[in-house]
Scaffold this active site. Structure first.
Site, mmCIF file in Angstrom:
data_model
loop_
_atom_site.group_PDB
_atom_site.id
_atom_site.type_symbol
_atom_site.label_atom_id
_atom_site.label_comp_id
_atom_site.label_asym_id
_atom_site.label_seq_id
_atom_site.Cartn_x
_atom_site.Cartn_y
_atom_site.Cartn_z
ATOM 1 N N ARG A 9 43.671 33.868 49.614
ATOM 2 C CA ARG A 9 44.726 34.034 50.627
ATOM 3 C C ARG A 9 45.209 35.469 50.654
ATOM 4 O O ARG A 9 45.868 35.887 51.598
ATOM 5 C CB ARG A 9 45.916 33.141 50.291
ATOM 6 C CG ARG A 9 45.664 31.713 50.650
ATOM 7 C CD ARG A 9 46.768 30.844 50.118
ATOM 8 N NE ARG A 9 46.214 29.604 49.658
ATOM 9 C CZ ARG A 9 46.917 28.578 49.241
ATOM 10 N NH1 ARG A 9 48.229 28.663 49.221
ATOM 11 N NH2 ARG A 9 46.329 27.499 48.849
ATOM 12 N N LYS A 20 39.473 18.299 44.262
ATOM 13 C CA LYS A 20 40.850 18.774 44.373
ATOM 14 C C LYS A 20 41.537 17.787 45.312
ATOM 15 O O LYS A 20 40.946 17.395 46.327
ATOM 16 C CB LYS A 20 40.851 20.181 44.965
ATOM 17 C CG LYS A 20 42.218 20.690 45.374
ATOM 18 C CD LYS A 20 42.208 22.200 45.545
ATOM 19 C CE LYS A 20 43.503 22.684 46.199
ATOM 20 N NZ LYS A 20 43.888 24.020 45.757
ATOM 21 N N GLU A 48 43.121 29.748 39.173
ATOM 22 C CA GLU A 48 42.483 29.661 40.490
ATOM 23 C C GLU A 48 43.080 30.797 41.299
ATOM 24 O O GLU A 48 44.258 30.762 41.663
ATOM 25 C CB GLU A 48 42.798 28.296 41.129
ATOM 26 C CG GLU A 48 42.245 28.155 42.537
ATOM 27 C CD GLU A 48 42.748 26.882 43.242
ATOM 28 O OE1 GLU A 48 42.970 25.852 42.568
ATOM 29 O OE2 GLU A 48 42.933 26.945 44.469
HETATM 30 C C1 3PG Z 1 47.209 25.225 46.381
HETATM 31 O O1 3PG Z 1 46.637 26.043 47.064
HETATM 32 O O2 3PG Z 1 46.609 24.548 45.555
HETATM 33 C C2 3PG Z 1 48.647 24.986 46.633
HETATM 34 O O3 3PG Z 1 49.143 25.816 47.607
HETATM 35 C C3 3PG Z 1 49.500 25.089 45.430
HETATM 36 O O4 3PG Z 1 50.607 24.371 45.765
HETATM 37 P P1 3PG Z 1 52.039 24.661 45.189
HETATM 38 O O5 3PG Z 1 52.380 26.068 45.578
HETATM 39 O O6 3PG Z 1 52.925 23.630 45.806
HETATM 40 O O7 3PG Z 1 51.934 24.517 43.687
#
Ligand code: 3PG
Length: 215
Positions: free
Chosen positions: A46, A130, A42
């Site tokens: 960002r 999700k 994914e």
């Molecule tokens: C996401 O966008 O799915 C999360 O920011 C991932 O979360 P993590 O960095 O705690 O794994």
């Protein structure tokens, strides 16, 4: 389950990636993930250059399931699809984006954590959600509680998942796959620690196999 959902479920983990230098890092990162048995990503919007990263990863590993994350508008859906994204992930449930993806026949996973979100997702005919941010929203206990009124959904939790709690999450039948950045942290990517990424993927795959009885 549709083909994309099934493919993601079979892999069991989804690296959530933020790439600051797609030209430099996207190709070796795609190779590192595939070498570790995790041919899915994914790639979040960002970071500027997310679409470029999706295009490079898809070209480098054509069989890899590369999707777009943190998609906030239908314009970004178009950008992601033009780059070759095979699925769309949004942090919250945006009805317009979900309908836009459905009209295009593209898999979409909106972030849902509340009964209201789930209600809307039910109306939209979604199968897999999700669950974000997972740990911060109540973790597995909340996911299981949400399954009581909404047993039709499988979820992909992300947020706070690591090798420490991956097994616990995957052991619940409501979980389709777990997302996370723990195997693709900024440190690992910025310092081009591709072997370490492959190793973390392999460890994740071992846990998937243990839980699902193939290991
Ligand atoms: C996401 O966008 O799915 C999360 O920011 C991932 O979360 P993590 O960095 O705690 O794994």
């Amino acid at each position: 389950m549709n083909a994309i959902n099934q493919a993601i479920s079979n892999i069991g983990v989804v690296p959530v990636i933020k790439l600051n230098h797609p030209q430099r890092d996207a190709a070796p990162l795609a190779q590192a993930l595939c070498a570790g048995g995790v041919p899915v990503a994914e790639v979040t919007f960002r970071a500027a250059g997310a679409a470029e990263a999706i295009a490079i990863m898809t070209k480098t590993c054509p069989d890899m399931l590369v999707g777009a994350g943190t998609v906030l508008s239908t314009a970004q859906v178009d950008e992601a699809l033009a780059a070759g994204a095979k699925f769309i992930v949004t942090p919250g449930l945006d009805v317009d984006i979900v309908k836009y993806c459905q009209a295009k026949g593209v898999a979409v996973f909106p972030g849902c954590t509340t009964p209201t979100d789930y209600h809307a997702a039910y109306k939209l005919g979604l199968e897999v959600l999700k669950f974000f941010p997972a740990e911060q929203s109540g973790g597995l206990a909340k996911i299981k509680a949400m399954s009581a009124p909404f047993p039709m959904f499988k979820v992909m939790p992300t947020g706070g998942i690591s090798l420490k709690n991956l097994k616990e999450y995957l052991s619940a039948s409501v979980i389709c796959a777990c997302g996370g950045s723990y195997m693709v942290t900024a440190d690992l990517i910025d310092n081009q620690k591709w072997d370490e990424i492959t190793e973390l993927c392999k460890q994740s795959v071992d846990i998937v196999k243990q839980v699902r009885g193939n290991g």
